[in-house]
Design a protein around this motif. Structure first.
Motif, short mmCIF file in Angstrom:
data_model
loop_
_atom_site.label_atom_id
_atom_site.label_comp_id
_atom_site.label_asym_id
_atom_site.label_seq_id
_atom_site.Cartn_x
_atom_site.Cartn_y
_atom_site.Cartn_z
N GLY A 1 0.78 -1.23 0.00
CA GLY A 1 0.00 0.00 0.00
C GLY A 1 0.81 1.28 0.00
N ASP A 2 2.16 1.17 0.10
CA ASP A 2 2.93 2.41 0.04
C ASP A 2 3.10 2.83 -1.42
OD1 ASP A 2 5.08 0.95 -1.03
OD2 ASP A 2 6.41 1.28 0.68
N ALA A 3 3.77 3.94 -1.64
CA ALA A 3 3.89 4.50 -2.99
C ALA A 3 4.57 3.54 -3.95
CB ALA A 3 4.64 5.83 -2.95
N ARG A 4 5.63 2.85 -3.50
CA ARG A 4 6.35 1.92 -4.38
C ARG A 4 5.47 0.72 -4.72
NH1 ARG A 4 11.19 -0.07 -1.99
NH2 ARG A 4 11.78 -0.73 -4.06
N CYS A 5 4.73 0.23 -3.75
CA CYS A 5 3.81 -0.89 -3.99
C CYS A 5 2.79 -0.50 -5.07
CB CYS A 5 3.09 -1.24 -2.69
SG CYS A 5 1.63 -2.30 -2.87
N ASN A 6 2.17 0.63 -4.87
CA ASN A 6 1.14 1.05 -5.82
C ASN A 6 1.71 1.42 -7.18
OD1 ASN A 6 -1.13 0.45 -4.28
ND2 ASN A 6 -0.87 2.33 -3.10
N GLN A 7 2.97 1.86 -7.22
CA GLN A 7 3.65 2.08 -8.50
C GLN A 7 3.79 0.75 -9.25
OE1 GLN A 7 7.74 3.33 -8.01
NE2 GLN A 7 8.20 3.10 -10.16
N ALA A 8 4.20 -0.29 -8.55
CA ALA A 8 4.34 -1.61 -9.18
C ALA A 8 2.97 -2.14 -9.61
CB ALA A 8 5.00 -2.58 -8.20
N ARG A 9 1.96 -1.97 -8.78
CA ARG A 9 0.61 -2.43 -9.13
C ARG A 9 0.10 -1.72 -10.38
NH1 ARG A 9 -2.29 -5.47 -5.71
NH2 ARG A 9 -4.25 -4.46 -6.27
N ALA A 10 0.39 -0.43 -10.50
CA ALA A 10 -0.07 0.33 -11.67
C ALA A 10 0.53 -0.22 -12.95
CB ALA A 10 0.28 1.81 -11.50
N ARG A 11 1.76 -0.69 -12.89
CA ARG A 11 2.41 -1.26 -14.08
C ARG A 11 1.64 -2.46 -14.62
NH1 ARG A 11 8.08 -4.42 -14.39
NH2 ARG A 11 8.15 -4.63 -16.64
N TYR A 12 0.94 -3.15 -13.74
CA TYR A 12 0.17 -4.33 -14.13
C TYR A 12 -1.33 -4.06 -14.14
CZ TYR A 12 4.55 -6.74 -13.91
OH TYR A 12 5.85 -7.12 -14.16
N ASN A 13 -1.69 -2.77 -14.17
CA ASN A 13 -3.09 -2.34 -14.22
C ASN A 13 -3.91 -2.89 -13.05
OD1 ASN A 13 -2.79 -0.84 -16.66
ND2 ASN A 13 -2.74 -2.80 -17.75
N LEU A 14 -3.30 -2.94 -11.88
CA LEU A 14 -3.99 -3.36 -10.66
C LEU A 14 -4.35 -2.12 -9.86
CD1 LEU A 14 -1.60 -6.28 -9.70
CD2 LEU A 14 -3.84 -6.47 -10.79
N ILE A 15 -5.50 -2.14 -9.21
CA ILE A 15 -5.92 -0.97 -8.43
C ILE A 15 -5.00 -0.80 -7.23
CG2 ILE A 15 -8.33 -1.11 -9.20
CD1 ILE A 15 -8.97 -2.33 -6.44
N PRO A 16 -4.81 0.43 -6.78
CA PRO A 16 -3.95 0.68 -5.61
C PRO A 16 -4.52 -0.01 -4.37
CG PRO A 16 -4.47 2.73 -6.73
CD PRO A 16 -5.33 1.67 -7.34
N ILE A 17 -3.62 -0.40 -3.49
CA ILE A 17 -4.02 -0.96 -2.20
C ILE A 17 -4.25 0.21 -1.26
CG2 ILE A 17 -3.25 -2.25 -0.18
CD1 ILE A 17 -1.63 -4.03 -2.03
N GLN A 18 -5.37 0.19 -0.59
CA GLN A 18 -5.66 1.20 0.42
C GLN A 18 -5.24 0.67 1.77
OE1 GLN A 18 -6.78 4.26 -0.42
NE2 GLN A 18 -6.56 3.50 -2.51
N PRO A 19 -4.67 1.52 2.63
CA PRO A 19 -4.27 1.07 3.96
C PRO A 19 -5.48 0.55 4.73
CG PRO A 19 -3.47 3.29 3.53
CD PRO A 19 -4.38 2.92 2.40
N ASP A 20 -5.22 -0.41 5.60
CA ASP A 20 -6.27 -0.98 6.45
C ASP A 20 -6.58 0.01 7.56
OD1 ASP A 20 -7.93 -2.44 8.05
OD2 ASP A 20 -6.55 -4.13 8.31
#
Length: 119
Positions: A86-105
């Motif tokens: 859910g941090d910026a690097r995680c969501n950057q990687a997810r975006a590369r694969y067209n995955l929605i960002p993870i929201q913090p719990d």
């Protein structure tokens, strides 16, 4: 760990996973299987596959965005242990694969909190 990590794997196929060589089992206190690493400097190694232009960690099994796991999860490096879902690097990687960002719990006081939106 976020449940989204169990179906993601984008971080393992987006970044070079490098760490100090003594984390490998070639050192008495190390645990990462050395045969799964490649040298990148005299003192650092990387998980094999993550040093390539199109990175994918050799320990990653499954299909990104579907169902993945780490074949050496209990033995993974500090680089992997410190990566935060859910941090910026995680969501950057997810975006590369067209995955929605993870929201913090919201129930986890230790999870990173998003910036408040401007109303």
């Amino acid at each position: 760990m976020s449940q989204a990590c169990l179906s993601c794997g984008a971080c393992c196929a987006n970044f070079r996973v490098s760490f100090y060589w003594s984390e490998t089992d070639e050192h008495p206190a190390g645990h990462v299987p050395a045969e799964l690493t490649v040298p990148i400097s005299p003192y650092h190694v990387a998980m094999h596959g993550t040093q390539l232009p199109e990175p994918r960690c050799v320990a990653l099994t499954g299909q990104i965005g579907q169902c993945v796991s780490c074949s050496i999860y209990a033995l993974r490096s500090s680089t992997c242990r410190e990566f935060e879902a859910g941090d910026a690097r995680c969501n950057q990687a997810r975006a590369r694969y067209n995955l929605i960002p993870i929201q913090p719990d919201d129930d986890d006081p230790d999870s990173p909190q998003p910036f408040p939106s401007a109303a």
